[in-house]
Design an enzyme around this catalytic site. Structure first.
Site, PDB file in Angstrom:
ATOM      1  N   HIS A  53      59.759 -51.908  25.141  1.00  0.00           N
ATOM      2  CA  HIS A  53      58.971 -52.577  26.170  1.00  0.00           C
ATOM      3  C   HIS A  53      59.825 -52.916  27.391  1.00  0.00           C
ATOM      4  O   HIS A  53      59.314 -52.927  28.513  1.00  0.00           O
ATOM      5  CB  HIS A  53      58.328 -53.845  25.592  1.00  0.00           C
ATOM      6  CG  HIS A  53      57.096 -53.570  24.797  1.00  0.00           C
ATOM      7  ND1 HIS A  53      55.859 -54.088  25.116  1.00  0.00           N
ATOM      8  CD2 HIS A  53      56.898 -52.817  23.692  1.00  0.00           C
ATOM      9  CE1 HIS A  53      54.957 -53.662  24.248  1.00  0.00           C
ATOM     10  NE2 HIS A  53      55.572 -52.894  23.362  1.00  0.00           N
ATOM     11  N   HIS A 183      57.636 -45.646  15.266  1.00  0.00           N
ATOM     12  CA  HIS A 183      56.523 -46.310  14.590  1.00  0.00           C
ATOM     13  C   HIS A 183      56.650 -46.248  13.073  1.00  0.00           C
ATOM     14  O   HIS A 183      55.829 -46.843  12.366  1.00  0.00           O
ATOM     15  CB  HIS A 183      55.197 -45.690  15.031  1.00  0.00           C
ATOM     16  CG  HIS A 183      54.795 -46.086  16.409  1.00  0.00           C
ATOM     17  ND1 HIS A 183      53.672 -45.586  17.042  1.00  0.00           N
ATOM     18  CD2 HIS A 183      55.364 -46.931  17.307  1.00  0.00           C
ATOM     19  CE1 HIS A 183      53.563 -46.106  18.252  1.00  0.00           C
ATOM     20  NE2 HIS A 183      54.590 -46.918  18.432  1.00  0.00           N
TER      21      HIS A 183
END
Length: 265
Positions: A53, A183
């Site tokens: 992020h 992920h």
């Protein structure tokens, strides 16, 4: 109100032309020990997400004075897309404090931006992934304000939108597919949440969420953007290769991660 760091940033100036340098073995050892002590393996998923992020605000066409891997995420923790990242930021704060007290001058002087990038690298190593700490250069200068909003790819994006979003960050489809393998960590349902491996790609090819009569648990594996990747022929080719060869995934992920945390620097 935007979240502010509890600690003063180790580096207080801002620059779009940081001079990166290799991290010394002694400093890398100190950083690894600090993240192990302050975070531990259970914090690996959120630390890796924090690094993503922080870097993902970069847009090559926007020319934002360093937006990207610059530590600005600490000012963006109340944004909806940052939900849960405060847990990772608190670990980075604690690591910074520990390094200032216990380490040599190099480790003690690392910026928050450096520690966020190194924290993601540590997270991958700590969960069985490729060795990254020694590959991530340091010397980033911390941003003093938030980066622009709405720069992250949508969780509902299709493959074409994802490829375009990554291209805007100077990242290729190979980078997209390899970085999406992160992920495999966390609560998205791709195998053991604390083991970094190639399960993500095997699961994408199996597509349990799309099978007739799929149960509730299967339908909640991954994001819509994960499900979209194998539908693109170019992405599927890479997914098939990584599903069959975990070392190829590790090699590509390491290169793409270093590239990602250099965005905007």
């Amino acid at each position: 109100m935007k979240a502010r760091p509890a600690l003063a940033a180790p580096s207080s100036s801002s620059s779009s032309s940081n001079q990166l340098r290799p991290l010394s073995p002694a400093a890398a050892s100190a950083v690894s020990a600090a993240f192990t002590r302050e975070g531990g393996k259970t914090k690996a998923p959120v630390l890796l997400r924090l690094a993503f992020h922080d870097a993902a605000a970069f847009d090559a066409g926007k020319k934002d004075d360093g937006a990207g891997a610059n530590g600005s995420i600490r000012f963006e923790l109340d944004r909806p897309e940052s939900f849960g990242l405060k847990r990772g930021w608190r670990v980075v704060e604690a690591v910074a404090e520990r390094l200032k007290k216990e380490s040599d001058a190099e480790a003690a002087s690392l910026s928050f931006a450096d520690l966020i990038a190194l924290g993601g690298a540590w997270a991958v190593e700590a969960t069985g992934g490729p060795k990254l700490l020694s590959l991530v250069p340091v010397g980033r200068v911390d941003a003093e304000a938030a980066d622009p909003p709405n720069r992250l790819p949508s969780e509902d994006a299709d493959a074409a939108q994802l490829i375009a979003s990554f291209a805007a960050k100077d990242l290729t489809p190979l980078d997209l597919v390899s970085l999406s393998g992160a992920h495999t960590l966390g609560s998205k349902g791709f195998g053991d949440p604390l083991t970094f491996d190639g399960t993500y790609y095997k699961t994408l090819l199996e597509a349990p969420w799309a099978k007739p009569g799929a149960d509730e648990m299967a339908t909640h594996i991954g994001l819509a953007s994960d499900h979209a990747l194998p539908l693109d022929p170019s992405c599927r080719e890479i997914i098939v290769r990584f599903a069959a060869d975990q070392e190829a995934f590790f090699e590509a992920f390491a290169a793409s991660y270093v590239k990602m945390v250099g965005l905007g620097v």
